[in-house]
Design a protein around this motif. Sequence first.
Motif, mmCIF file in Angstrom:
data_model
loop_
_atom_site.group_PDB
_atom_site.id
_atom_site.type_symbol
_atom_site.label_atom_id
_atom_site.label_comp_id
_atom_site.label_asym_id
_atom_site.label_seq_id
_atom_site.Cartn_x
_atom_site.Cartn_y
_atom_site.Cartn_z
ATOM 1 N N GLU A 194 36.771 17.088 5.499
ATOM 2 C CA GLU A 194 36.833 18.107 4.550
ATOM 3 C C GLU A 194 38.322 18.166 3.515
ATOM 4 N N ARG A 195 38.066 19.040 2.361
ATOM 5 C CA ARG A 195 39.352 19.299 1.691
ATOM 6 C C ARG A 195 40.039 18.514 1.903
ATOM 7 N N GLY A 196 40.342 16.951 2.356
ATOM 8 C CA GLY A 196 40.845 16.624 1.946
ATOM 9 C C GLY A 196 41.473 16.174 0.151
ATOM 10 N N ILE A 221 39.899 14.698 -8.663
ATOM 11 C CA ILE A 221 39.238 15.464 -9.295
ATOM 12 C C ILE A 221 37.922 14.581 -9.334
ATOM 13 N N GLN A 222 36.328 14.500 -8.176
ATOM 14 C CA GLN A 222 35.796 13.308 -8.719
ATOM 15 C C GLN A 222 34.497 13.704 -8.958
ATOM 16 N N ILE A 432 43.370 21.790 -5.162
ATOM 17 C CA ILE A 432 42.558 20.642 -6.176
ATOM 18 C C ILE A 432 42.263 20.272 -4.339
ATOM 19 N N ASP A 433 40.878 19.115 -4.196
ATOM 20 C CA ASP A 433 40.581 18.430 -3.067
ATOM 21 C C ASP A 433 39.412 17.265 -3.802
ATOM 22 N N THR A 434 39.151 16.190 -2.736
ATOM 23 C CA THR A 434 37.559 15.648 -3.627
ATOM 24 C C THR A 434 36.515 17.028 -4.365
ATOM 25 N N GLY A 435 36.328 18.230 -3.092
ATOM 26 C CA GLY A 435 34.656 18.401 -2.680
ATOM 27 C C GLY A 435 35.550 19.336 -4.073
ATOM 28 N N ASP A 438 32.188 21.096 -6.260
ATOM 29 C CA ASP A 438 30.599 21.654 -5.158
ATOM 30 C C ASP A 438 31.541 22.896 -5.410
ATOM 31 N N ARG A 439 32.695 23.375 -5.311
ATOM 32 C CA ARG A 439 32.840 24.731 -5.519
ATOM 33 C C ARG A 439 33.263 25.873 -6.641
ATOM 34 N N HIS A 440 33.591 24.364 -7.617
ATOM 35 C CA HIS A 440 33.859 24.948 -9.402
ATOM 36 C C HIS A 440 32.073 24.437 -10.039
ATOM 37 N N PRO A 441 30.938 25.347 -9.524
ATOM 38 C CA PRO A 441 30.597 24.624 -10.918
ATOM 39 C C PRO A 441 30.573 25.927 -11.799
ATOM 40 N N ASP A 442 30.938 26.255 -11.881
ATOM 41 C CA ASP A 442 31.286 26.886 -13.326
ATOM 42 C C ASP A 442 31.669 26.393 -14.271
#
Length: 671
Positions: A194-196, A221-222, A432-435, A438-442
């Motif tokens: 997580e948060r990698g 950023i994926q 930033i991380d690979t998620g 998902d955490r920034h739907p805005d």
Amino acid sequence: MISRLLVANRGEIARRIFATCRALGVETVAVHSDADAAAPFVAEADRAVRLPGATPAETYLRMDLILDAARRGGADAVHPGYGFLAENAEFAAAVTDAGLTWVGPPAKVIAVMGDKLAAKVLLAEAGVPMLPSWTDTEQVTAFPVLVKASAGGGGRGMRIVRDAAGLAEAVASARREAAAAFGDGTVFIERYVERGRHVEVQIFGDAHGRVVALGDRECSIQRRHQKIVEEAPAVVPEPVRTALHEAAVAAGRAVDYLGAGTVEFLLAPTGEVFFLEMNTRLQVEHPVTELCTGLDLVALQLLVVEGEPLPAALPASTGHAIEVRLCAEDATAGWRPVTGTLHRFTVPGVATAFAGLAGPGLRLDSGVVDGSVVGAHYDSMLAKLVAWGRTRAEATRLLSGALAGAELHGVTTNRDALVRVLRSADFGAVDIDTGFLDRHPDVLAPLLPADQVPLTALAAALAGAAHRRATAPVLGGLPSGWRNVPAVAQVARFTGPDGEEIEVRYRLDRGGRLAEWSSTAGGAATGPTDSDAADPAVAPTVGLVEAAPDRVVLDVDGVRHAYRVHRVGSEVFVDGPDGAAALAELPRLPPPGTAVPAGSLLAPLPGAVTRVHVQVGQRVAAGDPLLTLEAMKLEHPVLAPIDGVVAELPVPTGGQVRTGAVLAVIEEDPQ
């Protein structure tokens, strides 16, 4: 020395390689499918050979056809680009067996690194740090985990699984997608961090035993496990950078690496570094390394396969470069790829294409031009826009500004989401991380605010009136909308960006000035002259400064706003100061349409139905999978929008569909 190079690929990477070949005096041969016959990369090659068919399986994945094309085109070398056969050991061996130069590492290296399971074992012995992994689902006891394809890359065949209940289906789905993309459905399971962060090192090896690291890149950023924003260098502490480079070089030395390669790592929040995979080819994101080092990595590839040693002194990385992948996809619809004709593709301020920069500026590596057709057979990426600046903040501002001002007409793209990512506070702070997405739907929201859509529609209506006057066969000098009863407003109707109908009413006085206007969309009205529907105290006061077929300038509460307008048939593309909108002008007297049954689910893009999960008469709940559509090399699940009963399934497994075809009909459950 190589005299004529065949590029066994398409799109922007073929154009990129051709650009270096032109600079070096190397002749080029393109191969192309029928769908790509009119593509820019075909026109730019010295010679081109047709591969009959359209799908990758018929064309770019056919080793026999490509080798025959090399013979017919007189090539003495083959460059695979990336994707397709780039990491296929059998193809690399076939090229060398045919007496041709393979621009890449030897087939045995590709074979070892292409089998991610074997690679993990080999590199672990070389001291490269690894995550725990499994091949048997019964061995997995802790979650979350990541299902990964053993062959290939690009996020295909990859699934995050957070509990045991979803593991079996994730493995089966990943196998199908990997088999379709790479011809190998082998998958394995790995611990998910997580948060990698996804960081990687560009390595290069020559035939004299030297392996070097040419810098590192951040690729966290994926979307759908595929990178869309990449930058160099990665923003990491120097001890971490040193560990990354040492591990990457150790991996390269363990297999006697030759040519360009990338060693990818997962950086945990704890600072630990874990090996992910080695890509035995040039990466999509190689331009950021080129801009920071001043090197031409394609030229370096050709140099080392010709037997030359790497330069004794290699440049250090300077400044900061950021690349975005501009794709034909709808970020608001789950990043669904889209098709269509790209009527206009213009990015302001581009200094160079497929080459380096002498200072701060923009580089565009594009596979498309105005008029290019984006089909359903290939990856959705249209182009890569790269900015180099003295600092990360400078590169970010330059890139986001150019993206926001680009004219991208005819095909929905991920441009707005990319701009919002670059301008987000967390990206600026390197949080930033690979998620991240998902955490920034805005970031999925359109750049154009909803309250600016009425002004955009007004600009489209005024430009349309100017266009009609400019093209009028008689009395073209009369003001648009001139009539004996000037108190009657003109009316224009459009389908807006969100599919809602927008009605614009406006009236020009005899001097051509905007006397009044109003706009109605979805039952809401805007406009100071429509006192029954809008509040004059909050609605903007708008004056007309200029109206031409391709440009409208409005004075909005004392501030001038310029809109660029591009019309293609009934489609109207408006680029304004706050964002862009694609509108469709509705006819005054619409023809009768062909109705589809209520509850119909329509195909969002052309593709093939690979699986049908339900039967006619079956009761389903909202969100249940109905069928799977495969397009642009990805699987797209089609879900039930409501509780109900399956009334129709007109397309069987294996059936091909066009955009808008009825895939299923769900009758609402009366219970």
